[in-house]
Design a protein around this motif. Structure first.
Motif, PDB file in Angstrom:
ATOM      1  N   GLN A   1      -3.854  17.469  -2.897  1.00 23.41           N
ATOM      2  CA  GLN A   1      -4.334  18.032  -1.641  1.00 23.41           C
ATOM      3  C   GLN A   1      -3.195  18.218  -0.631  1.00 23.41           C
TER       4      GLN A   1
ATOM      5  N   PHE B   1       0.840  -1.198   0.000  1.00 24.13           N
ATOM      6  CA  PHE B   1       0.000   0.000   0.000  1.00 24.13           C
ATOM      7  C   PHE B   1       0.880   1.256   0.000  1.00 24.13           C
TER       8      PHE B   1
ATOM      9  N   PHE C   1      -4.434   4.384  -5.840  1.00 25.60           N
ATOM     10  CA  PHE C   1      -5.585   5.268  -6.075  1.00 25.60           C
ATOM     11  C   PHE C   1      -5.632   6.388  -5.034  1.00 25.60           C
ATOM     12  N   ILE C   2      -5.515   6.022  -3.765  1.00 22.43           N
ATOM     13  CA  ILE C   2      -5.591   7.035  -2.706  1.00 22.43           C
ATOM     14  C   ILE C   2      -4.432   8.018  -2.817  1.00 22.43           C
ATOM     15  N   GLY C   3      -3.230   7.505  -3.080  1.00 21.25           N
ATOM     16  CA  GLY C   3      -2.075   8.387  -3.204  1.00 21.25           C
ATOM     17  C   GLY C   3      -2.228   9.385  -4.338  1.00 21.25           C
ATOM     18  N   SER C   4      -2.730   8.921  -5.475  1.00 25.09           N
ATOM     19  CA  SER C   4      -2.929   9.821  -6.615  1.00 25.09           C
ATOM     20  C   SER C   4      -4.015  10.850  -6.332  1.00 25.09           C
ATOM     21  N   TRP C   5      -4.995  10.471  -5.523  1.00 19.22           N
ATOM     22  CA  TRP C   5      -6.094  11.382  -5.203  1.00 19.22           C
ATOM     23  C   TRP C   5      -5.680  12.455  -4.194  1.00 19.22           C
ATOM     24  N   VAL C   6      -4.872  12.080  -3.191  1.00 22.80           N
ATOM     25  CA  VAL C   6      -4.526  13.036  -2.131  1.00 22.80           C
ATOM     26  C   VAL C   6      -3.277  13.847  -2.442  1.00 22.80           C
TER      27      VAL C   6
ATOM     28  N   PHE D   1       1.310   3.937  -2.907  1.00 27.44           N
ATOM     29  CA  PHE D   1       0.878   5.258  -2.472  1.00 27.44           C
ATOM     30  C   PHE D   1       1.934   6.305  -2.811  1.00 27.44           C
TER      31      PHE D   1
ATOM     32  N   LYS E   1      -3.015  -1.587  -4.964  1.00 24.34           N
ATOM     33  CA  LYS E   1      -3.687  -0.745  -5.962  1.00 24.34           C
ATOM     34  C   LYS E   1      -4.609   0.270  -5.295  1.00 24.34           C
ATOM     35  N   VAL E   2      -5.180  -0.086  -4.148  1.00 24.92           N
ATOM     36  CA  VAL E   2      -5.941   0.908  -3.380  1.00 24.92           C
ATOM     37  C   VAL E   2      -5.016   2.034  -2.942  1.00 24.92           C
ATOM     38  N   GLY E   3      -3.798   1.682  -2.527  1.00 24.01           N
ATOM     39  CA  GLY E   3      -2.822   2.700  -2.154  1.00 24.01           C
ATOM     40  C   GLY E   3      -2.474   3.615  -3.310  1.00 24.01           C
TER      41      GLY E   3
END
Length: 355
Positions: free
Chosen positions: A260, A115, A252-257, A119, A248-250
């Motif tokens: 920010q 993750f 997605f979250i990393g690219s989203w935050v 990330f 892969k969840v990591g």
């Protein structure tokens, strides 16, 4: 990976070269192709460039689809002979609780490490052009921004290739932890000296690339093998799927935050905003190294065979019948028979060709 026909000094290297190294080569091409198209068509024809990129991106899936269609000519005959040979071999239903009870620490540690790896690596690669654009003072030339992105991406491949030599010489767990700590040191250095490095764009790009390359030396080269060899063949697919899915969840979250994080540290127009992701990413790599140290167990060259035996003994002690569980030995027998069937089919094809 424990196949007797492959030298123990090369088995890990070949796996990583065929997986992570190929993926990193794709990352380099993903940065290089827009640069070349921008150079060919000019910066004023962005719609045409985007169309070409979409078209080129569709080529590999269609090539793969064609190869899959071609390779299924003898699949029915192959599967029939395979079933005739292996009717007694099947995947038994392993008690989930027993598997979780024995391997939860390793699965948790490796899933968390994957993750963190995704990330960090995915957003730092995706947003490298944005960071370089900020460092160059908002350059109006896409060629300059894309060019520096290519330079940064080039460090992926040397990182994973260097890692392939280390993992066959040293303990995988040690290589991963050392790679994570070195990546953290480089990241903290970039965060501390960003104001100075921003005045030397080439040095900033090189150190940025080293930061990404060290990520491939450590977790990039080690995670696939650690996950594959930590669990026995009987539950290998489930544990590997869990770890990769969490990774892969990591991503997605990393690219989203990521944007920010930049805004939270002061925005892209400030030095703190551009260094914020490096502080966060470096801190997470240290956390990943700590988790790996405490939760992930070391493995050996013959780790799968040893883990199979230990898992069988563990199941038998808990009253479970292990007579129908796939082991590394039965899988090796299956692979050898499959190769024999493929060779026979090939010989049959040659026999009917006109002379």
């Amino acid at each position: 990976m424990d196949h007797t026909g492959v030298s123990k000094s090369l088995q890990h290297r070949r796996l990583v070269l065929g997986t992570t190294t190929m993926a990193d080569t794709g990352f380099v091409l993903a940065a290089f192709v827009p640069f070349v198209l921008c150079w060919i068509f000019g910066e004023q024809k962005l719609r045409m460039i985007s169309g070409f990129l979409l078209g080129l991106g569709a080529v590999p899936p269609f090539v793969l689809l064609y190869e899959c269609m071609v390779s299924t000519r003898h699949v029915d005959l192959f599967n029939q002979q395979r079933r005739d040979h292996c009717t007694s071999l099947k995947y038994a239903d392993i008690p989930t609780w027993l598997s979780v009870k024995r391997y939860w620490k390793s699965v948790l540690g490796l899933s968390f490490a994957w993750f963190i790896y995704d990330f960090i690596m995915y957003p730092f690669g995706i947003y490298s052009s944005m960071i370089m654009n900020n460092i160059t003072g908002g350059s109006s030339s896409l060629m300059i921004v894309f060019g520096w992105s290519v330079v940064i991406s080039l460090f992926y491949v040397p990182g994973t290739v260097f890692g392939t030599f280390l993992i066959d010489c040293f303990d995988l767990k040690t290589v991963m932890i050392v790679g994570l700590l070195l990546q953290a040191i480089v990241g903290f250095t970039m965060g501390t000296m960003c104001s100075l490095l921003s005045n030397h764009i080439a040095i900033f790009a090189v150190i940025y690339g080293i930061f990404l390359g060290l990520g491939e030396v450590g977790p990039g080269s080690c995670l696939h093998i650690l996950v594959a060899k930590t669990s026995p063949m009987a539950v290998h697919r489930q544990f590997y799927s869990i770890a990769t899915a969490v990774g892969k969840v990591g991503a997605f979250i990393g690219s989203w935050v990521f944007p920010q994080i930049v805004d939270a540290f002061g925005g892209s127009q400030t030095a703190k905003g551009n260094t914020g992701p490096f502080w966060i990413g470096s801190g997470l790599t240290i956390l990943s190294a700590v988790v790996t140290f405490f939760l992930v167990k070391p493995i050996t060259d013959d780790g799968l065979k040893a883990e199979d035996k230990a898992f069988f003994q563990y199941l038998e002690e808990n009253g479970f019948d292990v007579s129908h569980i796939w082991t590394w030995e039965t899988l090796t027998e299956e692979v050898r028979y499959n190769e024999m069937v493929k060779q026979q089919l090939h010989d049959d094809e040659l026999a009917v060709l006109p002379t």
